[in-house]
Structures are given as C-alpha cells and as structure tokens.
Design an enzyme around this catalytic site. Sequence first.
Site, PDB file in Angstrom:
ATOM      1  N   VAL A  14       0.846  -1.198   0.000  1.00  0.00           N
ATOM      2  CA  VAL A  14       0.000   0.000   0.000  1.00  0.00           C
ATOM      3  C   VAL A  14       0.883   1.250   0.000  1.00  0.00           C
ATOM      4  O   VAL A  14       0.603   2.221  -0.709  1.00  0.00           O
ATOM      5  CB  VAL A  14      -0.970   0.001   1.208  1.00  0.00           C
ATOM      6  CG1 VAL A  14      -1.749   1.301   1.275  1.00  0.00           C
ATOM      7  CG2 VAL A  14      -1.926  -1.181   1.109  1.00  0.00           C
ATOM      8  N   ARG A  39      14.435  -2.581   9.413  1.00  0.00           N
ATOM      9  CA  ARG A  39      14.953  -3.392   8.295  1.00  0.00           C
ATOM     10  C   ARG A  39      15.165  -2.556   7.044  1.00  0.00           C
ATOM     11  O   ARG A  39      16.049  -2.822   6.239  1.00  0.00           O
ATOM     12  CB  ARG A  39      13.962  -4.528   7.944  1.00  0.00           C
ATOM     13  CG  ARG A  39      13.755  -5.555   9.014  1.00  0.00           C
ATOM     14  CD  ARG A  39      12.720  -6.598   8.575  1.00  0.00           C
ATOM     15  NE  ARG A  39      11.359  -6.056   8.468  1.00  0.00           N
ATOM     16  CZ  ARG A  39      10.509  -5.969   9.494  1.00  0.00           C
ATOM     17  NH1 ARG A  39      10.862  -6.394  10.678  1.00  0.00           N
ATOM     18  NH2 ARG A  39       9.298  -5.465   9.335  1.00  0.00           N
ATOM     19  N   SER A  40      14.323  -1.536   6.855  1.00  0.00           N
ATOM     20  CA  SER A  40      14.412  -0.720   5.637  1.00  0.00           C
ATOM     21  C   SER A  40      15.146   0.598   5.844  1.00  0.00           C
ATOM     22  O   SER A  40      15.407   1.316   4.869  1.00  0.00           O
ATOM     23  CB  SER A  40      13.005  -0.390   5.121  1.00  0.00           C
ATOM     24  OG  SER A  40      12.260  -1.547   4.965  1.00  0.00           O
ATOM     25  N   ARG A  99     -10.883   2.046  13.403  1.00  0.00           N
ATOM     26  CA  ARG A  99     -12.066   2.202  12.545  1.00  0.00           C
ATOM     27  C   ARG A  99     -13.385   2.249  13.299  1.00  0.00           C
ATOM     28  O   ARG A  99     -14.288   2.994  12.930  1.00  0.00           O
ATOM     29  CB  ARG A  99     -12.127   1.053  11.527  1.00  0.00           C
ATOM     30  CG  ARG A  99     -11.109   1.187  10.432  1.00  0.00           C
ATOM     31  CD  ARG A  99     -11.258   0.032   9.461  1.00  0.00           C
ATOM     32  NE  ARG A  99     -10.132  -0.044   8.554  1.00  0.00           N
ATOM     33  CZ  ARG A  99      -9.682  -1.174   8.042  1.00  0.00           C
ATOM     34  NH1 ARG A  99     -10.265  -2.326   8.334  1.00  0.00           N
ATOM     35  NH2 ARG A  99      -8.653  -1.159   7.220  1.00  0.00           N
ATOM     36  N   CYS A 128     -10.593  -2.751   2.800  1.00  0.00           N
ATOM     37  CA  CYS A 128     -10.587  -2.678   1.332  1.00  0.00           C
ATOM     38  C   CYS A 128     -11.851  -3.250   0.687  1.00  0.00           C
ATOM     39  O   CYS A 128     -12.417  -2.644  -0.228  1.00  0.00           O
ATOM     40  CB  CYS A 128      -9.342  -3.372   0.776  1.00  0.00           C
ATOM     41  SG  CYS A 128      -9.016  -4.967   1.533  1.00  0.00           S
ATOM     42  N   GLN A 155     -11.099 -12.191  -3.044  1.00  0.00           N
ATOM     43  CA  GLN A 155     -10.105 -11.182  -2.666  1.00  0.00           C
ATOM     44  C   GLN A 155      -8.681 -11.527  -3.102  1.00  0.00           C
ATOM     45  O   GLN A 155      -8.214 -12.652  -2.921  1.00  0.00           O
ATOM     46  CB  GLN A 155     -10.146 -10.967  -1.145  1.00  0.00           C
ATOM     47  CG  GLN A 155     -11.483 -10.417  -0.689  1.00  0.00           C
ATOM     48  CD  GLN A 155     -11.535 -10.068   0.776  1.00  0.00           C
ATOM     49  OE1 GLN A 155     -12.551 -10.323   1.406  1.00  0.00           O
ATOM     50  NE2 GLN A 155     -10.492  -9.491   1.329  1.00  0.00           N
ATOM     51  N   ARG A 234     -10.223 -15.682  -0.246  1.00  0.00           N
ATOM     52  CA  ARG A 234      -8.976 -15.254  -0.901  1.00  0.00           C
ATOM     53  C   ARG A 234      -8.794 -16.071  -2.190  1.00  0.00           C
ATOM     54  O   ARG A 234      -8.926 -17.296  -2.163  1.00  0.00           O
ATOM     55  CB  ARG A 234      -7.827 -15.524   0.078  1.00  0.00           C
ATOM     56  CG  ARG A 234      -6.516 -14.933  -0.301  1.00  0.00           C
ATOM     57  CD  ARG A 234      -6.419 -13.445  -0.102  1.00  0.00           C
ATOM     58  NE  ARG A 234      -6.254 -13.016   1.270  1.00  0.00           N
ATOM     59  CZ  ARG A 234      -6.315 -11.739   1.644  1.00  0.00           C
ATOM     60  NH1 ARG A 234      -6.543 -10.774   0.761  1.00  0.00           N
ATOM     61  NH2 ARG A 234      -6.160 -11.401   2.904  1.00  0.00           N
ATOM     62  N   HIS A 241      -9.886  -6.875  -5.930  1.00  0.00           N
ATOM     63  CA  HIS A 241     -10.931  -7.669  -5.284  1.00  0.00           C
ATOM     64  C   HIS A 241     -12.205  -7.647  -6.148  1.00  0.00           C
ATOM     65  O   HIS A 241     -12.541  -6.609  -6.723  1.00  0.00           O
ATOM     66  CB  HIS A 241     -11.326  -7.054  -3.937  1.00  0.00           C
ATOM     67  CG  HIS A 241     -10.312  -7.205  -2.845  1.00  0.00           C
ATOM     68  ND1 HIS A 241      -9.147  -7.919  -2.963  1.00  0.00           N
ATOM     69  CD2 HIS A 241     -10.328  -6.727  -1.566  1.00  0.00           C
ATOM     70  CE1 HIS A 241      -8.481  -7.872  -1.812  1.00  0.00           C
ATOM     71  NE2 HIS A 241      -9.171  -7.145  -0.959  1.00  0.00           N
ATOM     72  N   GLN A 316      -7.687  -3.292  -5.100  1.00  0.00           N
ATOM     73  CA  GLN A 316      -7.541  -3.287  -3.635  1.00  0.00           C
ATOM     74  C   GLN A 316      -6.507  -2.274  -3.179  1.00  0.00           C
ATOM     75  O   GLN A 316      -6.690  -1.592  -2.168  1.00  0.00           O
ATOM     76  CB  GLN A 316      -7.153  -4.705  -3.172  1.00  0.00           C
ATOM     77  CG  GLN A 316      -7.086  -4.885  -1.673  1.00  0.00           C
ATOM     78  CD  GLN A 316      -5.719  -4.565  -1.087  1.00  0.00           C
ATOM     79  OE1 GLN A 316      -4.698  -4.793  -1.740  1.00  0.00           O
ATOM     80  NE2 GLN A 316      -5.690  -4.046   0.113  1.00  0.00           N
TER      81      GLN A 316
HETATM   82  P1  A2P Z   1       9.492  -2.901   6.122  1.00  0.00           P
HETATM   83  O1  A2P Z   1       9.486  -3.009   4.632  1.00  0.00           O
HETATM   84  O2  A2P Z   1      10.687  -2.180   6.654  1.00  0.00           O
HETATM   85  O3  A2P Z   1       9.223  -4.215   6.823  1.00  0.00           O
HETATM   86  P2  A2P Z   1       3.043  -4.882   3.624  1.00  0.00           P
HETATM   87  O4  A2P Z   1       1.629  -4.700   4.159  1.00  0.00           O
HETATM   88  O5  A2P Z   1       3.116  -4.810   2.148  1.00  0.00           O
HETATM   89  O6  A2P Z   1       3.654  -6.130   4.182  1.00  0.00           O
HETATM   90  O7  A2P Z   1       3.894  -3.640   4.205  1.00  0.00           O
HETATM   91  C1  A2P Z   1       4.029  -3.377   5.557  1.00  0.00           C
HETATM   92  C2  A2P Z   1       4.735  -2.031   5.749  1.00  0.00           C
HETATM   93  O8  A2P Z   1       4.811  -1.774   7.152  1.00  0.00           O
HETATM   94  C3  A2P Z   1       6.183  -2.027   5.250  1.00  0.00           C
HETATM   95  O9  A2P Z   1       6.506  -0.743   4.790  1.00  0.00           O
HETATM   96  C4  A2P Z   1       6.948  -2.365   6.515  1.00  0.00           C
HETATM   97  O10 A2P Z   1       8.281  -1.913   6.521  1.00  0.00           O
HETATM   98  C5  A2P Z   1       6.163  -1.574   7.537  1.00  0.00           C
HETATM   99  N1  A2P Z   1       6.424  -2.095   8.870  1.00  0.00           N
HETATM  100  C6  A2P Z   1       6.294  -3.353   9.323  1.00  0.00           C
HETATM  101  N2  A2P Z   1       6.695  -3.446  10.608  1.00  0.00           N
HETATM  102  C7  A2P Z   1       7.091  -2.198  10.987  1.00  0.00           C
HETATM  103  C8  A2P Z   1       7.615  -1.627  12.182  1.00  0.00           C
HETATM  104  N3  A2P Z   1       7.819  -2.372  13.270  1.00  0.00           N
HETATM  105  N4  A2P Z   1       7.907  -0.304  12.186  1.00  0.00           N
HETATM  106  C9  A2P Z   1       7.708   0.444  11.090  1.00  0.00           C
HETATM  107  N5  A2P Z   1       7.214  -0.027   9.921  1.00  0.00           N
HETATM  108  C10 A2P Z   1       6.913  -1.339   9.863  1.00  0.00           C
END
Ligand code: A2P
Length: 332
Positions: A14, A39-40, A99, A128, A155, A234, A241, A316
Amino acid sequence: MSGHLAVVGATGAVGQEFLRVLEQRKFPFERITFLASSRSAGKPLEFMGKTYTVAELKEDSFKGVDLALFSAGGSISKKFAPCAAESGAVVVDNSSAFRMDPKVPLVVPEVNPEDAQQHQGIIANPNCSTIIMVVPVWPLHKVCPIERLVVSTYQAASGAGYQAMVELEEQTRDLLAGKPVTPRVLPHRIAFNLFSHNSKVGPDGYNEEETKMVKETRKMFHDDGIQITATCVRVPIPRAHSESINITFRKPISEKQVKEILASAPGVQVVDDREKNYFPMPMDSSDRDDVLVGRIRQDISQPDGRGIDMFISGDQLRKGAALNAVQIAELL
Ligand code: A2P
C-alpha cells in the site's frame, strides 16, 4: 493542506501505491518523509524523480509533520498514530486499529465526506472489501434504502501485503515447473487454489474480514438497521478484489433504475455487456481508480421486485487503500 507529509509503511504494497497516487494526483506538499521498520532504514526510495532515504519509524518521527498516511499494520498504528496526532499531524490510517472508535471518522469520500471534518487528529480508512462495496452500493441506498445485503468476496493476494503478492507469483511459477510449494505468508497454498479469508474466525463463525464489512458499512451509512452478511474468500489474483452482491431494498426497484443510478455515480464504471458476456474482471479493474460494476439484474428469487444482483471489481491497493486515503487527505 499538507506542508510536511509522512508516509508510514512506505516500503509496503500500500505504501508504494501511496507514492504512485500522490504523484498522479499532484498532491501538494513541501516536504515528504518515508518511514518503515529498522529493516528498511537507510534504503533508497525513488519518488517523483528524486531519491529519498527511508527512515526508521520512531515516536519522535512526527515533529513538524502536518499529514501522516499510515499503512504499516494495526499494531504500528495503535502505537504510533496517537504520537503523530499529539505532535499536531492529521493521521489517515489504513489499518483497522481505530475504525470502530466512535471518536474516529471512518470515511469513503463518495459516501460520507462530511464525517472527515469531525476528526480529532485521526481519520480511518475502511477495510478494502468494504470500500469497494460501498462505492456502488451507497448511491443505490440513498435513492432506495437497503433492507438486507448478501456479499461474497473474491479477494486478491495484495490485501495480505506485498509478500503475499510475491508468494502468489512464486508458487505459480514453482507449480508450473513441477516443484513442490510450502506456504510462507498466507496459511494455505494460494496458486491454483482459493480459501476462506485468512483472518481469525470468531465464536459466531464469521471471520474478522466479514465482521468488518458488516460493522464498517453500518458506521459509514449511519444506519444500524441495514442487515448484512458476508463470506470472504482469498483467490489467486494479484491486486483487485471482486464481489458478488445481492441486495434486498425496502421498496421495489427496477434493473433500469439501478443502471441509471450507477451510470452517474462517482467512482463507478458500469461494465455490463450481456451480448459479449463482458463484465467486471480483476484484470480490467487492476490499476484503475473506478470500481467496475456489472451483471446488474433483477433477483428472480424476489418476485416483489425488491431484489437486485450485481458483480463488482475494484483495485484493492488503489480505491481499496491508497487512493481512498489520499482522497480523504484531499477533503481536508
Ligand atoms: P518494512 O518493509 O521495513 O518491513 P506490507 O503490508 O506490504 O507487508 O507492508 C508493511 C509495511 O509496514 C512495510 O513498509 C513495513 O516496513 C512496515 N512495517 C512493518 N513493521 C514495521 C515496524 N515495526 N515499524 C515500522 N514499519 C513497519
């Protein structure tokens, strides 16, 4: 409205769609911050021809932020959306965390835009499947109130996040190559299969997705009397969807009236060619803003003329998530 915009969950399915929608709609901002997990953090992210660096989401990430678009899951929203609101940002939250909170407006701009103005710092983006359903159902309900609605969903994988979309593709490839597959993200094999929605099943036998469709629709329609039952499934589709919808109205309504109402309804496109057997398909609704509506017909099981059947399909990630959230932000 926004000077400083923050996108929380920017690396997710998203989150990435947020970036496309913001760019396509030329959403005004002076500064933008991309937040995700540790992680990112530090990873480059391309947006509107520039390279940004993803930052780790922390409690103090929202200093000076005016608008925060959240899509990182319910537990992250619960923890960090209040921090963002307290520091003065308006939060549009894509998770289910707030929500049903009576203090938090739940908004689909085609349905209840006025509710957005009542916010106290957080506005919730609906589920969604619910968004995609209410876009064509609300204009009918306005003209001829609905007594009961039966919905069955088909979905896409995207609703379970980016990794679920990858899993669908990998499993499909592996099965075609004769390799065994082991589910990793979704609970069951999704390629060449379908299964009951992967949310928790409650004591009444309804899973959480189905319960959301019931409760969220009533909240947005400001009508607790509307009877709704849902079955959520699903299917092996990447990102759109589809839903089969059967409606009983309080008074008789004709197929012609329904088609006329839907032809001019915002966010709806009627795709209903019986001769060519051409109706809404996820292949056509993917990457599109409008919800496609077709198979519009009088329900022959309701001889008093109060029943209508239809089949819909909507993206979606766009209308079901990122587009609706950006449209909410535009209302402000
Ligand atoms: P990251 O890519 O670093 O894990 P999706 O719904 O497609 O799985 O995406 C989930 C989103 O939420 C990603 O951007 C993910 O980042 C982020 N996210 C998941 N866990 C955390 C966290 N603990 N803190 C901040 N962002 C998070």
